[in-house]
Design a protein around this motif. Structure first.
Motif, mmCIF file in Angstrom:
data_model
loop_
_atom_site.group_PDB
_atom_site.id
_atom_site.type_symbol
_atom_site.label_atom_id
_atom_site.label_comp_id
_atom_site.label_asym_id
_atom_site.label_seq_id
_atom_site.Cartn_x
_atom_site.Cartn_y
_atom_site.Cartn_z
ATOM 1 N N SER A 14 47.291 53.217 41.017
ATOM 2 C CA SER A 14 46.919 53.542 42.390
ATOM 3 C C SER A 14 45.501 53.051 42.675
ATOM 4 O O SER A 14 44.601 53.200 41.853
ATOM 5 C CB SER A 14 46.996 55.058 42.572
ATOM 6 O OG SER A 14 46.543 55.417 43.842
ATOM 7 N N GLY A 15 45.315 52.455 43.832
ATOM 8 C CA GLY A 15 43.987 52.015 44.239
ATOM 9 C C GLY A 15 43.644 50.587 43.853
ATOM 10 O O GLY A 15 42.557 50.116 44.155
ATOM 11 N N GLU A 38 45.802 47.181 29.497
ATOM 12 C CA GLU A 38 44.560 47.365 28.736
ATOM 13 C C GLU A 38 43.355 47.537 29.653
ATOM 14 O O GLU A 38 42.409 48.259 29.327
ATOM 15 C CB GLU A 38 44.338 46.188 27.790
ATOM 16 C CG GLU A 38 45.333 46.157 26.638
ATOM 17 C CD GLU A 38 45.292 44.875 25.828
ATOM 18 O OE1 GLU A 38 44.544 43.933 26.192
ATOM 19 O OE2 GLU A 38 46.021 44.811 24.819
ATOM 20 N N LEU A 39 43.393 46.891 30.814
ATOM 21 C CA LEU A 39 42.287 46.980 31.779
ATOM 22 C C LEU A 39 42.436 48.176 32.716
ATOM 23 O O LEU A 39 41.571 48.412 33.561
ATOM 24 C CB LEU A 39 42.212 45.692 32.603
ATOM 25 C CG LEU A 39 41.806 44.436 31.829
ATOM 26 C CD1 LEU A 39 42.020 43.192 32.684
ATOM 27 C CD2 LEU A 39 40.355 44.540 31.385
ATOM 28 N N GLU A 66 35.777 47.996 40.141
ATOM 29 C CA GLU A 66 35.788 46.739 39.410
ATOM 30 C C GLU A 66 36.572 45.669 40.166
ATOM 31 O O GLU A 66 37.507 45.975 40.905
ATOM 32 C CB GLU A 66 36.394 46.929 38.025
ATOM 33 C CG GLU A 66 35.531 47.786 37.116
ATOM 34 C CD GLU A 66 36.086 47.835 35.716
ATOM 35 O OE1 GLU A 66 35.619 47.041 34.872
ATOM 36 O OE2 GLU A 66 36.988 48.642 35.483
ATOM 37 N N VAL A 67 36.179 44.421 39.939
ATOM 38 C CA VAL A 67 36.851 43.277 40.538
ATOM 39 C C VAL A 67 37.191 42.304 39.422
ATOM 40 O O VAL A 67 36.350 41.992 38.576
ATOM 41 C CB VAL A 67 35.946 42.567 41.574
ATOM 42 C CG1 VAL A 67 36.630 41.343 42.151
ATOM 43 C CG2 VAL A 67 35.531 43.529 42.670
ATOM 44 N N PHE A 68 38.436 41.836 39.416
ATOM 45 C CA PHE A 68 38.897 40.897 38.403
ATOM 46 C C PHE A 68 39.406 39.647 39.102
ATOM 47 O O PHE A 68 40.280 39.736 39.958
ATOM 48 C CB PHE A 68 40.035 41.507 37.569
ATOM 49 C CG PHE A 68 39.651 42.783 36.877
ATOM 50 C CD1 PHE A 68 39.099 42.752 35.609
ATOM 51 C CD2 PHE A 68 39.836 44.014 37.510
ATOM 52 C CE1 PHE A 68 38.741 43.930 34.971
ATOM 53 C CE2 PHE A 68 39.482 45.190 36.877
ATOM 54 C CZ PHE A 68 38.927 45.149 35.605
ATOM 55 N N ARG A 69 38.857 38.498 38.725
ATOM 56 C CA ARG A 69 39.368 37.236 39.271
ATOM 57 C C ARG A 69 40.531 36.796 38.390
ATOM 58 O O ARG A 69 40.419 36.772 37.166
ATOM 59 C CB ARG A 69 38.285 36.173 39.276
ATOM 60 C CG ARG A 69 38.775 34.900 39.936
ATOM 61 C CD ARG A 69 37.700 33.873 40.068
ATOM 62 N NE ARG A 69 38.279 32.700 40.727
ATOM 63 C CZ ARG A 69 37.579 31.793 41.332
ATOM 64 N NH1 ARG A 69 36.272 31.892 41.377
ATOM 65 N NH2 ARG A 69 38.174 30.766 41.895
ATOM 66 N N VAL A 70 41.651 36.471 39.020
ATOM 67 C CA VAL A 70 42.857 36.071 38.292
ATOM 68 C C VAL A 70 43.420 34.801 38.906
ATOM 69 O O VAL A 70 43.085 34.449 40.039
ATOM 70 C CB VAL A 70 43.936 37.189 38.316
ATOM 71 C CG1 VAL A 70 43.440 38.448 37.608
ATOM 72 C CG2 VAL A 70 44.364 37.524 39.738
ATOM 73 N N LEU A 110 41.305 44.115 42.963
ATOM 74 C CA LEU A 110 40.217 45.028 43.274
ATOM 75 C C LEU A 110 40.621 46.451 42.933
ATOM 76 O O LEU A 110 41.617 46.956 43.455
ATOM 77 C CB LEU A 110 39.863 44.959 44.765
ATOM 78 C CG LEU A 110 39.575 43.592 45.355
ATOM 79 C CD1 LEU A 110 39.426 43.680 46.863
ATOM 80 C CD2 LEU A 110 38.314 43.023 44.738
ATOM 81 N N ASP A 111 39.853 47.072 42.066
ATOM 82 C CA ASP A 111 40.074 48.473 41.742
ATOM 83 C C ASP A 111 39.204 49.274 42.702
ATOM 84 O O ASP A 111 38.004 49.425 42.498
ATOM 85 C CB ASP A 111 39.683 48.742 40.291
ATOM 86 C CG ASP A 111 39.898 50.183 39.873
ATOM 87 O OD1 ASP A 111 40.173 51.039 40.748
ATOM 88 O OD2 ASP A 111 39.788 50.463 38.671
ATOM 89 N N THR A 112 39.816 49.750 43.791
ATOM 90 C CA THR A 112 39.053 50.409 44.848
ATOM 91 C C THR A 112 38.499 51.757 44.407
ATOM 92 O O THR A 112 37.546 52.251 45.000
ATOM 93 C CB THR A 112 39.913 50.608 46.112
ATOM 94 O OG1 THR A 112 41.041 51.422 45.790
ATOM 95 C CG2 THR A 112 40.376 49.265 46.661
ATOM 96 N N GLU A 113 39.078 52.343 43.364
ATOM 97 C CA GLU A 113 38.581 53.636 42.884
ATOM 98 C C GLU A 113 37.525 53.465 41.796
ATOM 99 O O GLU A 113 36.552 54.195 41.748
ATOM 100 C CB GLU A 113 39.745 54.485 42.388
ATOM 101 C CG GLU A 113 40.690 54.860 43.519
ATOM 102 C CD GLU A 113 41.929 55.597 43.057
ATOM 103 O OE1 GLU A 113 41.997 55.995 41.874
ATOM 104 O OE2 GLU A 113 42.839 55.774 43.882
#
Length: 92
Positions: A8-9, A82-83, A28-32, A22-25
């Motif tokens: 969620s989020g 894992e992330l 964190e931001v992950f470029r994929v 984007l982990d809104t909670e």
């Protein structure tokens, strides 16, 4: 077997041809790459592993490469877990 659900989020965003999770909670931001973004989108429903492989093979025009796609989906989903981007309860 279904893919694990996205946490969620966490949302997918595309900007200038780049894809981000984007982990809104957690903030964190992950470029994929685009394939990873599509795999993550498939984790937002009740998609089976076989369904994900078929969908990606069709989208990528990669008929006959299902085994390689399956391995990529499994590896990518494990990384998402894992992330903390997907629920850790289901293995693919």
């Amino acid at each position: 077997m279904n893919l694990p659900h996205a946490t969620s989020g966490v949302i997918v965003q595309q900007q200038d041809g780049a894809f981000f999770l984007l982990d809104t909670e957690g903030g964190e931001v992950f470029r994929v790459n685009e394939t990873a973004a599509r795999i993550f989108e498939l984790c937002q429903g009740d998609t089976t592993l076989d369904g994900a492989v078929a969908s990606l093979a069709l989208r990528l025009g990669a008929a006959g490469q299902e085994e390689a796609i399956r391995a990529d989906v499994q590896r990518t989903v494990t990384q998402f877990q894992e992330l903390g981007l997907c629920e850790p309860t289901r293995s693919v």
